[in-house]
Write an enzyme that holds these catalytic residues in place. Structure first.
Site, PDB file in Angstrom:
ATOM      1  N   ASP A 144      41.780 -35.756  60.018  1.00  0.00           N
ATOM      2  CA  ASP A 144      42.110 -34.821  58.934  1.00  0.00           C
ATOM      3  C   ASP A 144      41.521 -35.235  57.591  1.00  0.00           C
ATOM      4  O   ASP A 144      42.073 -34.943  56.531  1.00  0.00           O
ATOM      5  CB  ASP A 144      43.644 -34.669  58.794  1.00  0.00           C
ATOM      6  CG  ASP A 144      44.270 -34.178  60.083  1.00  0.00           C
ATOM      7  OD1 ASP A 144      43.593 -33.453  60.833  1.00  0.00           O
ATOM      8  OD2 ASP A 144      45.446 -34.516  60.332  1.00  0.00           O
TER       9      ASP A 144
ATOM     10  N   LYS B  63      36.640 -33.167  57.582  1.00  0.00           N
ATOM     11  CA  LYS B  63      35.358 -33.055  58.297  1.00  0.00           C
ATOM     12  C   LYS B  63      34.879 -31.600  58.367  1.00  0.00           C
ATOM     13  O   LYS B  63      33.703 -31.310  58.146  1.00  0.00           O
ATOM     14  CB  LYS B  63      35.505 -33.621  59.730  1.00  0.00           C
ATOM     15  CG  LYS B  63      35.905 -35.090  59.762  1.00  0.00           C
ATOM     16  CD  LYS B  63      36.165 -35.571  61.172  1.00  0.00           C
ATOM     17  CE  LYS B  63      37.413 -35.012  61.814  1.00  0.00           C
ATOM     18  NZ  LYS B  63      38.682 -35.438  61.208  1.00  0.00           N
ATOM     19  N   GLY B  64      35.828 -30.695  58.678  1.00  0.00           N
ATOM     20  CA  GLY B  64      35.455 -29.286  58.824  1.00  0.00           C
ATOM     21  C   GLY B  64      34.822 -28.733  57.565  1.00  0.00           C
ATOM     22  O   GLY B  64      33.779 -28.072  57.599  1.00  0.00           O
TER      23      GLY B  64
ATOM     24  N   ALA C 269      42.137 -31.406  67.706  1.00  0.00           N
ATOM     25  CA  ALA C 269      41.505 -31.316  66.391  1.00  0.00           C
ATOM     26  C   ALA C 269      41.885 -30.000  65.704  1.00  0.00           C
ATOM     27  O   ALA C 269      42.101 -28.989  66.357  1.00  0.00           O
ATOM     28  CB  ALA C 269      39.987 -31.384  66.536  1.00  0.00           C
ATOM     29  N   GLY C 270      41.948 -30.051  64.383  1.00  0.00           N
ATOM     30  CA  GLY C 270      42.110 -28.838  63.586  1.00  0.00           C
ATOM     31  C   GLY C 270      41.213 -29.024  62.375  1.00  0.00           C
ATOM     32  O   GLY C 270      41.494 -29.863  61.524  1.00  0.00           O
ATOM     33  N   HIS C 271      40.103 -28.319  62.338  1.00  0.00           N
ATOM     34  CA  HIS C 271      39.127 -28.480  61.259  1.00  0.00           C
ATOM     35  C   HIS C 271      39.169 -27.249  60.360  1.00  0.00           C
ATOM     36  O   HIS C 271      38.902 -26.140  60.797  1.00  0.00           O
ATOM     37  CB  HIS C 271      37.716 -28.699  61.840  1.00  0.00           C
ATOM     38  CG  HIS C 271      37.591 -29.996  62.584  1.00  0.00           C
ATOM     39  ND1 HIS C 271      36.417 -30.439  63.137  1.00  0.00           N
ATOM     40  CD2 HIS C 271      38.513 -30.972  62.832  1.00  0.00           C
ATOM     41  CE1 HIS C 271      36.629 -31.620  63.709  1.00  0.00           C
ATOM     42  NE2 HIS C 271      37.891 -31.958  63.544  1.00  0.00           N
TER      43      HIS C 271
ATOM     44  N   GLN D 141      38.946 -36.158  65.119  1.00  0.00           N
ATOM     45  CA  GLN D 141      39.860 -37.284  64.858  1.00  0.00           C
ATOM     46  C   GLN D 141      39.195 -38.259  63.873  1.00  0.00           C
ATOM     47  O   GLN D 141      38.407 -37.822  63.060  1.00  0.00           O
ATOM     48  CB  GLN D 141      40.253 -37.992  66.170  1.00  0.00           C
ATOM     49  CG  GLN D 141      41.190 -37.174  67.068  1.00  0.00           C
ATOM     50  CD  GLN D 141      40.481 -36.139  67.912  1.00  0.00           C
ATOM     51  OE1 GLN D 141      39.568 -36.463  68.651  1.00  0.00           O
ATOM     52  NE2 GLN D 141      40.902 -34.894  67.825  1.00  0.00           N
TER      53      GLN D 141
ATOM     54  N   THR E  21      46.853 -28.421  63.170  1.00  0.00           N
ATOM     55  CA  THR E  21      47.035 -28.060  64.578  1.00  0.00           C
ATOM     56  C   THR E  21      48.506 -27.916  64.924  1.00  0.00           C
ATOM     57  O   THR E  21      48.902 -26.999  65.629  1.00  0.00           O
ATOM     58  CB  THR E  21      46.360 -29.128  65.479  1.00  0.00           C
ATOM     59  OG1 THR E  21      44.954 -29.050  65.238  1.00  0.00           O
ATOM     60  CG2 THR E  21      46.624 -28.891  66.952  1.00  0.00           C
TER      61      THR E  21
ATOM     62  N   GLY F 221      51.220 -28.451  62.439  1.00  0.00           N
ATOM     63  CA  GLY F 221      52.082 -28.158  61.296  1.00  0.00           C
ATOM     64  C   GLY F 221      52.972 -29.327  60.900  1.00  0.00           C
ATOM     65  O   GLY F 221      53.766 -29.227  59.960  1.00  0.00           O
TER      66      GLY F 221
END
Ligand code: GDP
Ligand code: IMO
Ligand code: MG
Length: 422
Positions: free
Chosen positions: A14, A17-18, A40-42, A223, A299, A301
């Protein structure tokens, strides 16, 4: 010789990266994910809209870049389909520019159940997994039982699926875990059909051909290095190699074809899930960072744990990855702090050390801090490095000197445009 660049998170994920992949995509022909999966959550933001991607590379919103999901990634068809549906709703034409490796492994509904069963059986020692089935899927990969994207095209796909599910049912029975698989399977098979609209490729050939043709490639990590299966705070890690070498395995790029290694880090630290976190601020200051930084998982919350920047950990990640340039994120979040602490060393068994030992549990390491002056001004509308307050420039210089790698971008907000090139 043309080489591929790699972009990685250097902390516990987190890092942003996105956002940076989106900012850098105009410089590249191909963006490729090489490990991890929907854990992952980007997040990327532009034109006032926020997008969260889980499996699809963060270059997808640019008109021409090709986006590849590499062999090292694990794919949950159900989540992947949701991502595709979201792109369709936005009018993004992905069919011609999103390619999937035939060697990427599939996350089955039973992998998710096994993840939940495993975490439940660990009780208070749970990893704090995102429960997306990542661990069980990589276990089946190394156990040589997995199902891959290329298998979808095989006439006995359903049979292969059933064989693996039978195995999983035995494991679930061992865990005495209750579940209703019949409820989950229809959506999974519908999503498998949806995947078929995409092109499945031998991505290792595609990528190597592209390198030979002089195409610019950026490998997008998921990650962070401190969650790496080998180098992270084991067992509180994810199940893949998140470090630079993971891009070699996860895309079929030879080590001598890796060019720049871009390391992304926050101006402070966060961690979501269990495991040691030496500079954690389990107090009002930590809460203030969490609120200002909106540190809640993209991803799951979940509230992210927060703490000061950890130089020994940053140096460790830089060494393991061969980082050639750094990008510092979320500088704006520290705008309201009169003083900022930086962990420069640890005390480990009575000795001052500046590296990461085998264990970073609180019983093993005590962080040593240096306090620097905060910048106390709004950064979010700045547009050039000359406008940065002196205290922030000093913070940047301090880190560069401590780790020996230049910081080339300072990020001052979530939007694409809130990016200062140094
Ligand atoms: P990733 O997994 O590394 O792509 O990072 P995430 O998307 O999970 O988390 C980063 C969060 O910080 C997201 O909500 C981003 O929109 C946000 N973000 C990224 N860069 C900045 C920044 O410079 N300032 C602020 N305030 N937010 C940022
Ligand atoms: P991005 O790519 C932050 C963490 C989980 C848990 C541990 C294991 O958005 O930076 P897993 O689901 O892999 O079994 O979880 O790893 N974790 C992440 N933390 N960002 C991520 O991805 C993460 N992916 C997994 O919280 O502690
Ligand atoms: Mg994330």
């Amino acid at each position: 010789m043309n080489k591929a660049d790699v972009l990685l998170g250097l902390q516990w994920g987190d890092e942003g990266k996105g956002k940076i992949v989106d900012v850098l995509t105009p410089k590249y022909d191909i963006i490729a994910r090489f490990q991890g999966g929907p854990n992952a959550g980007h997040t990327l933001e532009f034109n006032g809209i926020k997008h969260v991607l889980h499996t699809i590379p963060s270059g997808i919103f640019h008109p021409t870049a090709i986006n590849i999901v590499g062999n090292g990634v694990v794919i949950d068809p159900v989540i992947f389909k949701k991502e595709l549906d979201a792109l369709t709703n936005m009018g993004v034409d992905f069919k011609s520019k999103l390619l999937i490796s035939k060697r990427a492994h599939l996350i089955l509904p039973t992998h998710r159940l096994l993840d939940a069963a495993s975490e439940a059986s660990k009780g208070k020692n749970k990893i704090g997994s995102t429960l997306k089935g990542i661990g069980p899927t990589y276990m089946d990969k190394t156990g040589r039982n997995g199902l891959r994207v290329g298998d979808i095209e095989s006439p006995d796909f359903k049979e292969k699926y059933n064989v693996l599910v039978e195995k999983h049912k035995q494991l679930l029975a061992f865990h005495q875990y209750e579940y209703n698989l019949a409820e989950l399977e229809p959506a999974w098979f519908t999503a498998i059909d949806a995947l078929k609209q995409l092109t499945f490729i031998d991505s290792e050939h595609y990528v190597n051909d592209a390198i030979k043709k002089g195409k610019k490639i950026l490998a997008e990590g998921a990650q962070g290095s401190l969650l790496d299966i080998d180098f992270g705070s084991y067992p509180f890690v994810t199940s893949s190699n998140t470090v630079c070498a993971g891009a070699c395995n996860g895309l079929g790029i030879a080590p001598n074809k890796i060019g720049g290694v871009i390391g992304i880090f926050k101006a402070y630290c966060t961690r979501v899930g269990s495991g040691p976190f030496p500079t954690e601020l389990d107090n009002e200051t930590g809460e203030k960072i969490r609120q200002i930084g909106r540190e809640f998982g993209a991803t799951t919350g979940r509230a992210r744990r927060t703490g000061w920047l950890d130089i020994p950990a940053l140096k460790y990640a830089i060494d393991i990855n061969g980082v050639t340039e750094l990008m510092m994120m979320k500088a704006d979040v520290l705008s309201d702090f009169a003083n900022i602490d930086i962990c420069t060393h640890y005390i480990h068994r009575g000795e001052r050390i500046d590296y990461l030992p085998f264990s970073i549990e609180p019983s093993e390491v005590t962080p040593v801090y240096e306090t620097v002056k905060g910048w106390n001004c709004d950064l979010t509308k700045l547009t050039a490095k000359e406008q940065l307050p002196k205290e922030l420039s000093d913070y940047v210089k301090y880190i560069e000197k401590a780790v020996g790698v230049p910081i080339t971008i300072v990020s001052i907000g979530p939007d694409r445009t809130q990016t200062i090139h140094m």
